[in-house]
Design a protein around this motif. Structure first.
Motif, mmCIF file in Angstrom:
data_model
loop_
_atom_site.group_PDB
_atom_site.id
_atom_site.type_symbol
_atom_site.label_atom_id
_atom_site.label_comp_id
_atom_site.label_asym_id
_atom_site.label_seq_id
_atom_site.Cartn_x
_atom_site.Cartn_y
_atom_site.Cartn_z
ATOM 1 N N PRO A 295 51.770 -10.868 72.461
ATOM 2 C CA PRO A 295 52.866 -10.297 71.668
ATOM 3 C C PRO A 295 52.374 -9.094 70.872
ATOM 4 C CG PRO A 295 52.042 -12.297 70.645
ATOM 5 C CD PRO A 295 51.355 -12.194 71.968
ATOM 6 N N PRO A 296 53.283 -8.243 70.375
ATOM 7 C CA PRO A 296 52.889 -7.005 69.694
ATOM 8 C C PRO A 296 51.904 -7.210 68.557
ATOM 9 C CG PRO A 296 55.247 -6.980 70.127
ATOM 10 C CD PRO A 296 54.753 -8.343 70.512
ATOM 11 N N GLU A 297 52.094 -8.304 67.756
ATOM 12 C CA GLU A 297 51.227 -8.487 66.591
ATOM 13 C C GLU A 297 49.817 -8.946 66.944
ATOM 14 O OE1 GLU A 297 53.500 -12.326 67.313
ATOM 15 O OE2 GLU A 297 53.935 -10.164 67.267
ATOM 16 N N GLY B 188 40.125 -3.760 66.307
ATOM 17 C CA GLY B 188 41.350 -4.341 66.839
ATOM 18 C C GLY B 188 42.187 -5.014 65.769
ATOM 19 N N ARG B 189 41.551 -5.746 64.884
ATOM 20 C CA ARG B 189 42.291 -6.396 63.787
ATOM 21 C C ARG B 189 42.856 -5.358 62.825
ATOM 22 N NH1 ARG B 189 41.595 -11.840 63.457
ATOM 23 N NH2 ARG B 189 42.150 -11.846 61.240
ATOM 24 N N LEU B 190 42.117 -4.279 62.601
ATOM 25 C CA LEU B 190 42.630 -3.208 61.751
ATOM 26 C C LEU B 190 43.861 -2.567 62.375
ATOM 27 C CD1 LEU B 190 42.251 -1.415 59.234
ATOM 28 C CD2 LEU B 190 40.773 0.062 60.620
ATOM 29 N N THR B 191 43.870 -2.429 63.698
ATOM 30 C CA THR B 191 45.016 -1.852 64.401
ATOM 31 C C THR B 191 46.266 -2.693 64.201
ATOM 32 O OG1 THR B 191 43.577 -0.879 66.082
ATOM 33 C CG2 THR B 191 45.891 -1.168 66.672
ATOM 34 N N ASP B 192 46.110 -4.042 64.158
ATOM 35 C CA ASP B 192 47.255 -4.929 63.955
ATOM 36 C C ASP B 192 47.832 -4.817 62.549
ATOM 37 O OD1 ASP B 192 47.170 -5.925 66.529
ATOM 38 O OD2 ASP B 192 45.826 -7.576 66.006
ATOM 39 N N ARG B 193 47.053 -4.294 61.609
ATOM 40 C CA ARG B 193 47.463 -4.320 60.202
ATOM 41 C C ARG B 193 47.790 -2.950 59.625
ATOM 42 N NH1 ARG B 193 44.512 -8.643 61.247
ATOM 43 N NH2 ARG B 193 44.721 -10.540 59.991
ATOM 44 N N THR B 194 47.541 -1.887 60.359
ATOM 45 C CA THR B 194 47.792 -0.547 59.842
ATOM 46 C C THR B 194 48.558 0.278 60.868
ATOM 47 O OG1 THR B 194 45.722 0.358 60.727
ATOM 48 C CG2 THR B 194 45.639 -0.607 58.508
ATOM 49 N N ALA C 77 56.001 3.057 67.004
ATOM 50 C CA ALA C 77 55.404 2.014 67.828
ATOM 51 C C ALA C 77 56.253 0.762 67.813
ATOM 52 C CB ALA C 77 53.995 1.703 67.331
ATOM 53 N N GLU C 78 56.726 0.372 66.622
ATOM 54 C CA GLU C 78 57.533 -0.841 66.536
ATOM 55 C C GLU C 78 58.855 -0.672 67.249
ATOM 56 O OE1 GLU C 78 57.758 -1.462 62.380
ATOM 57 O OE2 GLU C 78 55.835 -2.522 62.240
#
Length: 506
Positions: A113-115, A305-311, A490-491
Motif C-alpha cells: 500500500p502507499p504508506e 525508505g522510512r523517511l520517504t514514507d513520512r515526508t 503523489a497522494e
C-alpha cells in the motif's frame, strides 16, 4: 530483487575488468566504452517493452524470458573469442536487464500500500546494493587471480535461482482478452535513435566531429528522435505514453531521473578508470575501494525508505542531490597522492546521497501515476533514467578524452629550453641513465620519453578532475526540478484512476 541484482551486477562489474579487456583484444578507449554504453543503450530501449510484455504474456513469462536471455548472454560474454561477440553479449545482457528492472517497481507498487512503499523500497534496496558493493571486489579478485572472463560467470547462478523463484511466486497473465498491439514503428524509431546517437558520440572523437559519418549519425538520431515523439503522440498503442508527462510531479521526477542516471552511471564509469590508470590500482584494489560505499548504502537504504514514507518526496531527493554533488566535488580534488581511505570516504558520502534519491524518486514519480498506467509509468521513469545513464557515460568519456588531450598539449608546450625546472629534470634523468651505462644520445632520448609520460599522466589526472567536477554540477542542477516533486501530487496520483475512481492496489 534477484532479477535486479543480476542486471545491476553486470552493469557495474565489467568496469573493473575494462583495462584487462582492452589489453586482451587491443581495444582503444572508444571501443572499450561500448561495453558500458551498448549495455545501457540496449537496456534503455528494452525498458519500453516491459509494459507491453507484461500485459501480453504476464509477469511470470516476461521474467522467465528476460532472465533466460540474460543467462545465455552472460555465458556468451565469458566465452567471447572476439570483441564483436563480447559487445553482442553486452547488448543482449542490457536488453534483458531493461525488461527486468521496471518489473520490480511494478510488483512493489502492486503488492504494498502507499504508506509502506518507501519502507519496501528500503528493504528491497538492501539486497540490490549487495551487487555493486560486493560485485566489483569479487570481480577484481577474479580478474587478478584468473581472467577477466570470470566476471561474466558470476551472474548465471543467480539467474537460475531467479528462474526457480519466478515459477513459484510470480503470477501469470492477468487479463484474458487479446494482447495490446505492439508499437513496432515506435520501437524501430527508438532503436535507430539510440544506435545512431551513441555511435556518433562514441566515434566522434576518433573520426572527427565534422566527418561525414559522424554528422550523418547525429542527424539520423535527431530525425528519429523527433519522429518517435511525433508517432507516440498519434498512435493508439504507444510504447511510451507521453500523457504521463502531463502530470507535473512525474515530469519533474523524470528530469531528476535523467540527471541521476547521467551522474551515477558516469561516476561509476570514472572511478575505477581513474584509480587504475592514474593511481595504478589493481583490479582487486579498485573493487575493494567500492565495497565500503556499497555496504553503507545497504545500511542507509531502509532509513531513507522510512523517511520517504513520512515526508514529502522532494525533501530527501534534494538532500541526496546536494550530498552526492559534494562527494563529486571532493573527488575533483583527487590526485596521484590521494589515499585509499580518503577516496573510500568520498564514495561513502556519495552513496549516502544516492540512498535518499533512489527511494524517494521512485515513490515520488510512480505515486503520481493512476493505477491503470502503473506499468507504463514504471517503464517510462526507468527509461528516462537509463537514457541519462547512456548519454552520461558517452558524454563524460568524450569530455575526459578531449580535456586530457587539451591539458597534455598545454603542458607539453611549456616543456622548452626556457623552462628551467624541465631542463633540470632532463639533466638529472640523463645523468641517471648515463650512470646506468647508456650513451649520451640514448640517455637524452630516454629522459625525454619519461618526461613525456609524466606530462601525459598529469594531463589525464586534470581531465579526470574536470569530469568529476562536471558530475557535481549536473547534480546541483537537479535540485531545481526536484523541488516540484511534492507530497500532494503523489497522494492524488496514487489514489486516482483514469475514470476518477480510487482503484487502490492489490
Amino acid at each position: 530483487m534477484i532479477g535486479t541484482i543480476v542486471s545491476v551486477l553486470s552493469s557495474t562489474i565489467v568496469n573493473v575488468a575494462l583495462p584487462d579487456i582492452m589489453g586482451a583484444f587491443g581495444m582503444g578507449q572508444d571501443k572499450a566504452q561500448l561495453l558500458s554504453t551498448a549495455f545501457l543503450a540496449a537496456m534503455t530501449g528494452a525498458m519500453l517493452l516491459n509494459a507491453w510484455m507484461v500485459e501480453s504474456f504476464g509477469q511470470r513469462a516476461t521474467f522467465l524470458l528476460a532472465i533466460s536471455v540474460f543467462m545465455g548472454a552472460s555465458v556468451l560474454g565469458g566465452l567471447a573469442p572476439a570483441e564483436g561477440v563480447l559487445i553482442l553479449a553486452r547488448i543482449l545482457q542490457g536488453a534483458s536487464a531493461g525488461i527486468l528492472q521496471p518489473l520490480t517497481m511494478m510488483v512493489i507498487f502492486q503488492v504494498f500500500p502507499p504508506e509502506r512503499r518507501g519502507s519496501a523500497m528500503g528493504i528491497y534496496g538492501i539486497g540490490v546494493v549487495l551487487a555493486p558493493a560486493l560485485g566489483p571486489a569479487v570481480g577484481g579478485i577474479m580478474v587478478d587471480s584468473f581472467s577477466w572472463r570470470y566476471v561474466f560467470f558470476l551472474t548465471p547462478p543467480f539467474c537460475a535461482i531467479g528462474i526457480l523463484a519466478a515459477l513459484m511466486f510470480l503470477p501469470g497473465r492477468a487479463g484474458s482478452g487479446p494482447p495490446r498491439r505492439f508499437d513496432w514503428i515506435g520501437f524501430l524509431l527508438m532503436a535507430v535513435f539510440l544506435v545512431t546517437l551513441l555511435t556518433g558520440l562514441s566515434h566522434g572523437q576518433r573520426d572527427g566531429w565534422s566527418s561525414n559519418v559522424i554528422v550523418l549519425n547525429l542527424a539520423a538520431a535527431a530525425a528519429c528522435g523527433m519522429a518517435f515523439f511525433w508517432w507516440e503522440l498519434r498512435t493508439a498503442s504507444p510504447m511510451l505514453n507521453l500523457k504521463l508527462f502531463s502530470i507535473p510531479a512525474f515530469s519533474a521526477a523524470s528530469v531528476v531521473a535523467f540527471i541521476f542516471g547521467a551522474g551515477i552511471y558516469g561516476s561509476t564509469y570514472l572511478v575505477p578508470l581513474f584509480v587504475q590508470t592514474v593511481q595504478g590500482y589493481t583490479a582487486t584494489r579498485s573493487g575493494l575501494l567500492l565495497m565500503p560505499a556499497g555496504l553503507v548504502l545497504g545500511v542507509i537504504f531502509p532509513l531513507a525508505g522510512r523517511l520517504t514514507d513520512r515526508t514529502s518526496p522532494h525533501m530527501p531527493i534534494v538532500l541526496g542531490l546536494i550530498v552526492f554533488a559534494t562527494s563529486s566535488a571532493l573527488m575533483a580534488q583527487a590526485d596521484t597522492n590521494t589515499s585509499f581511505l580518503a577516496f573510500a570516504w568520498w564514495l561513502v558520502l556519495g552513496r549516502i546521497g544516492l540512498a535518499f534519491i533512489m527511494t524517494s524518486l521512485n515513490a515520488g514519480a510512480l505515486g503520481t501515476v493512476p493505477h491503470a498506467m502503473l506499468g507504463q509509468g514504471s517503464g517510462a521513469i526507468n527509461f528516462v533514467r537509463q537514457l541519462g545513464g547512456a548519454l552520461g557515460v558517452n558524454l563524460l568519456s568524450v569530455a575526459l578524452e578531449r580535456r586530457s588531450q587539451l591539458y597534455t598539449q598545454t603542458f607539453a608546450a611549456t616543456q622548452d629550453a626556457a623552462n628551467t625546472a624541465s631542463a633540470e629534470a632532463l639533466r638529472q634523468l640523463s645523468a641517471l641513465y648515463a650512470h646506468a651505462g647508456l650513451t649520451e644520445g640514448v640517455a637524452l632520448a630516454a629522459s625525454s620519453q619519461f618526461l613525456g609520460s609524466v606530462v601525459a599522466a598529469q594531463g589525464s589526472m586534470m581531465a579526470f578532475r574536470d569530469s568529476f567536477r562536471m558530475v557535481s554540477v549536473i547534480f546541483m542542477i537537479g535540485v531545481i526540478p526536484a523541488v516540484f516533486i511534492h507530497r500532494q501530487a503523489a497522494e492524488r496520483g496514487s489514489q486516482g484512476s483514469p475514470t476518477g475512481r480510487g482503484d487502490g492496489c492489490a
